[in-house]
Every structure is written in structure tokens, then in C-alpha cells.
Design a protein around this motif. Sequence first.
Motif, PDB file in Angstrom:
ATOM      1  N   ASN A   6       3.564  -6.004  -2.867  1.00 35.48           N
ATOM      2  CA  ASN A   6       2.503  -5.365  -2.083  1.00 35.48           C
ATOM      3  C   ASN A   6       1.445  -6.406  -1.789  1.00 35.48           C
ATOM      4  O   ASN A   6       0.397  -6.465  -2.417  1.00 35.48           O
ATOM      5  N   SER A  33       9.041   0.282  -0.075  1.00 31.98           N
ATOM      6  CA  SER A  33       8.489   1.501  -0.662  1.00 31.98           C
ATOM      7  C   SER A  33       9.565   2.356  -1.297  1.00 31.98           C
ATOM      8  O   SER A  33      10.707   2.375  -0.851  1.00 31.98           O
ATOM      9  N   LYS A  50       3.239  -1.557   5.652  1.00 33.20           N
ATOM     10  CA  LYS A  50       3.338  -1.049   4.272  1.00 33.20           C
ATOM     11  C   LYS A  50       1.967  -0.660   3.752  1.00 33.20           C
ATOM     12  O   LYS A  50       1.807   0.342   3.052  1.00 33.20           O
ATOM     13  N   ASN A  67       0.744   3.028   2.488  1.00 32.95           N
ATOM     14  CA  ASN A  67       0.072   3.357   1.234  1.00 32.95           C
ATOM     15  C   ASN A  67      -1.225   4.125   1.470  1.00 32.95           C
ATOM     16  O   ASN A  67      -1.563   5.021   0.697  1.00 32.95           O
ATOM     17  N   GLU A 127      -0.252   7.486   2.005  1.00 35.08           N
ATOM     18  CA  GLU A 127       0.149   7.999   0.678  1.00 35.08           C
ATOM     19  C   GLU A 127      -1.095   8.506  -0.080  1.00 35.08           C
ATOM     20  O   GLU A 127      -1.058   9.584  -0.699  1.00 35.08           O
ATOM     21  N   TYR A 128      -2.190   7.756  -0.009  1.00 34.45           N
ATOM     22  CA  TYR A 128      -3.435   8.183  -0.662  1.00 34.45           C
ATOM     23  C   TYR A 128      -3.915   9.513  -0.072  1.00 34.45           C
ATOM     24  O   TYR A 128      -4.306  10.426  -0.794  1.00 34.45           O
ATOM     25  N   ARG A 138     -10.926   8.828  -5.088  1.00 32.75           N
ATOM     26  CA  ARG A 138     -10.454   8.162  -6.306  1.00 32.75           C
ATOM     27  C   ARG A 138     -11.600   7.392  -6.959  1.00 32.75           C
ATOM     28  O   ARG A 138     -11.769   7.439  -8.179  1.00 32.75           O
TER      29      ARG A 138
HETATM   30  C1  6PG Z   1       5.445   2.692  -2.778  1.00 34.13           C
HETATM   31  C2  6PG Z   1       4.096   2.787  -3.438  1.00 34.13           C
HETATM   32  C3  6PG Z   1       3.803   1.600  -4.313  1.00 34.13           C
HETATM   33  C4  6PG Z   1       2.378   1.591  -4.862  1.00 34.13           C
HETATM   34  C5  6PG Z   1       2.136   2.560  -5.947  1.00 34.13           C
HETATM   35  C6  6PG Z   1       0.778   2.459  -6.606  1.00 34.13           C
HETATM   36  O1  6PG Z   1       5.436   2.761  -1.547  1.00 34.13           O
HETATM   37  O2  6PG Z   1       6.460   2.592  -3.448  1.00 34.13           O
HETATM   38  O3  6PG Z   1       3.115   2.829  -2.435  1.00 34.13           O
HETATM   39  O4  6PG Z   1       4.005   0.481  -3.518  1.00 34.13           O
HETATM   40  O5  6PG Z   1       2.137   0.346  -5.390  1.00 34.13           O
HETATM   41  O6  6PG Z   1       2.332   3.840  -5.480  1.00 34.13           O
HETATM   42  O7  6PG Z   1      -0.284   2.383  -5.728  1.00 34.13           O
HETATM   43  P1  6PG Z   1      -1.806   2.585  -6.214  1.00 34.13           P
HETATM   44  O8  6PG Z   1      -1.946   1.972  -7.565  1.00 34.13           O
HETATM   45  O9  6PG Z   1      -2.643   1.870  -5.204  1.00 34.13           O
HETATM   46  O10 6PG Z   1      -2.013   4.055  -6.244  1.00 34.13           O
END
Ligand code: 6PG
Length: 480
Positions: A102, A128, A182, A186, A189-190, A287
Motif C-alpha cells: 500500500n 486488495s 488502490k 481504500n 472502504e472507509y 476514526r
Molecule cells: C485491502 C485493504 C488493505 C488495508 C487494510 C487496513 O484492500 O485489502 O484496504 O489494503 O490495508 O484494510 O487499512 P486501514 O488500517 O487503513 O484501515
Amino acid sequence: ARAQIGVTGLSVMGRNLARNLARHGYRVALHNRSVGRTRSLVAEHGDEGDFVPSESMREFVDSLSRPRAVIVMVKAGAATDEVIAELTGLLEPGDIVIDCGNTHFTDTIRREKDLAAKGLHFVGTGVSGGEEGALNGPSIMPGGSVEAYRTLGPIFETIAAQVDGTPCAVHVGPDGAGHFVKMVHNGIEYADMQLIAESYDLLRSGLGASPAQIAEIFREWNGGELESFLIEITANVLAHTDAATGKPFIDVVADRAEQKGTGRWTVQSALDLGIPITGIAEATFARSLSGHTDQRAAAQRVYHGRAADAEPTGVVQDPKQFVEDVRNALYASKIVAYAQGFDHIQAGSEEYGWDIDRGAMATIWRGGCIIRARFLDRIREAYAENDALESLLVAPYFADAVAAGADSWRRVITTAVRAGIPTPTFSSSLAYLDALRRPRLPAALIQGLRDDFGAHTYQRVDRPGSFHTLWAGDGSEVEA
Ligand code: 6PG
């Protein structure tokens, strides 16, 4: 025979990628700074495929066929720079270094430039799917040159997750494009997780449902348009009981969310590009706020029992309707978060000249990655219909979905405000939509104020040009 691809850095992600490659019939060179990891990988999983272990970087490089393809899977930052420096001393022109960590995309742009000057390819690649994905099929987002992708594409497309026969791997664009995408993944994802967390809070505190009941609700939701990996595992986490205490797992976990930094990077980049990714930003700040325990304790003390305190219970009149409202609000807010994320990708693509195909990104996120969801097929379709879409929010399918959920969305936020349940991502996402669709924004007043205190000038709605009003003088207008 020499190995077709190598992996250096054999902690869990590197180890699982190496195993995935070997299971697909590739001969995989292995290297790790401390040889213990290399040995244990061969000892435990040597029967899964063809591994070529090495004890030194030189031996590792020599064990690879040319052009050499080396996956670097070490900690982002200084550790990655060190390994790249060591490798570049041993590789030859035409060889390919692949960073699957990452990594911040600006580091990738810099490294690609450095290595290109030495005749080497550098392919910053977003991967990911966590540990499971790396082993069984991740979503793979490689940047770098078209030439490097000619070698790597068939490999990546073989080991990636497959959805309807389509691999979740595609060449994203030059240099840092893969790591940029990517990063935005993420960020989304948040936002996705924060929206789920807000939904949980509303059902728990607003409705008074138990974690087990809420797990059931999420399980049901996973049967519909919200179907996704994150909704599925939410049900699992909420249904889980802590073995030590017998309490719901969710009640014994500290309420401070950690982050490694990719969400922060996404927001920083969006600020630079001027793209309002409000959902992702609120999720990232939520967060941060959760970690400010001293401030939270002080505020709890000071505001406890005050008249201004909200009523967290008894605000829901119709439980069934409320559950449906939360579901609709979650879906509508999720659409906003993705719309913003895809805007961010478009802006990055234009700024850095990457020519990223947004439909292709939706396609490779359908499987393997953390945000994989049924919903991404709709995004793929929206860009297939119109690849110049101004916003996902104006694509017919999403516009219909958002409009259909709008009443629920407003009711949920109203309830949350009355109950004192914070819903920063629900609320800011609705505010974003309301701002976009508004014929007139109060930005006109901001222009007036800027012109008053700083003679910053303004434009008029009725004629072209820039103007300034003599605020301290006779109030007349001059052309600037
Ligand atoms: C993925 C995730 C991964 C990420 C973790 C932790 O796509 O597999 O995004 O790459 O590193 O989920 O992310 P945080 O510590 O920033 O929550």
C-alpha cells in the motif's frame, strides 16, 4: 529451469501471493531478509507448487528467467526503498520490479522515474482482498508501462479473482495510476465501513435492537441490492460472542478505530485536486474522533444530563419502517460515497495524464477486493452506457435509487439528530446531494464577502467579466 516470477518479502501477504502464483502453475522464486520465513514457507506449503527458495538477493535474482519479474511485498516507505535499491543493483535492463504494497502513489511516480532511467520497469500495483484475497484471488490494480503489463498481465489475470469469467485485474494506467486507484479504493472502504457503523448505531441506540438482532437485519440486507462482502462480515462480527465474558463481541471491543493511513492519503489528495469526497472525509475524521478519548471523556462529563442532551431512546415510532429507512439511507449514502470516489479517480487521471477507464475499475472491484459488491456491476453498466458521465448520481439507475430512498434518508437523519446519534457520513452525503441539485447556492454570498474585505472580485449572472463593488466608497460597481 528458472523461475517465472519472484517474491521478496514473505510476511503473510507476500507468502500468500507466492502460494497463489505457485498454485496456478507458476514457478516462483522466493526471498526474505531473514531466511527462516523462506524455509517455513517451503516446509509448510512446498507441495502446493514449484518454489525456488534463495538465501540471498543475488541468488534470488539469478534464479529468475528474463525479463525478470520481482514482486516486492515489504512495508511501504523506507523498507521498500531499501529493497528496490538492492534489487536495482542486480537487475538488468528490461527487468520488472513490482511493488504490491500500500504505497503512496507519489512515491510510485518517483520510483518509476528512477528505475525507468536505469532501463528497468517499475510497476506500482494495488492489491486488495487482505490475506484471503492474496491467497485465493485478489483484485489487482497495476500501474506502470504497457510493455511491463504485456509480461505481467497474463500472470495477474490468472491469479486474480474472477467474476463471470472476467478477471479482477487490468492495467490501470502509467506510473502511479495503480496505487492511486488502490488509495481511492481504500477511501471508499472507509466510507463504506463508517456507513455500516452508523447504521448499526441507529439500530442499536435508536431502535434498541440487540447485536444479534442487528446481525439478522444485515444478513437480510445482504440478500438485496446492498449485497457485499462488508455487509456479509458485519453480520458475522455482530453475531459473534466473546468467549471470555459471554457478552456480544461488539461490546467488549474498544470504540477507537485505527488506521494505517490510506484514508488520510485519499482525503489529502482530494483536497489537492479540489474534489469534494465528503463521505470519505467524514469517515476518516470519524476514526480520528473516536481516538480522542480525553476530549470524549471531558465532553461526556460536561454534557451529561444537561437539558440540551438528546433522547437516545423512544424516538422510533414505527420499528419496521425505521429498519427500511436505515437500509435506504445506507444505500443512498453509499451511492454518494462511490460517486465521489469515482470523481476523485477521474480528477487524478486528468491531473496526472493516466487516462483511467472508470468502468474498468468498477469491473475489477466486483470481486476479490474489500469493497466487492453486487452494486459495482451497476457502476460498470453506468459507465458502459456513458463513459463521460458527470457524476454517478446522474446515471438513470442511481438517480432512481437515490430519489426512491430520499424520504427514508431525510427521516433517518431527522431521527438521528433528535436522538443525538452522530451520523456524519449519512448527513454529509445527503447535504452533498442537496447542494449538487440546488439551483442557487449561497456561494454567491461568499463571493460578496470576499469582494468586500479583499476586493477579490466576482462574476455576475447577467453579463460576462469580473467586477468589484466599491464597498467602502459609494457602493458603485467597477469592471475589474
Ligand atoms: C485491502 C485493504 C488493505 C488495508 C487494510 C487496513 O484492500 O485489502 O484496504 O489494503 O490495508 O484494510 O487499512 P486501514 O488500517 O487503513 O484501515
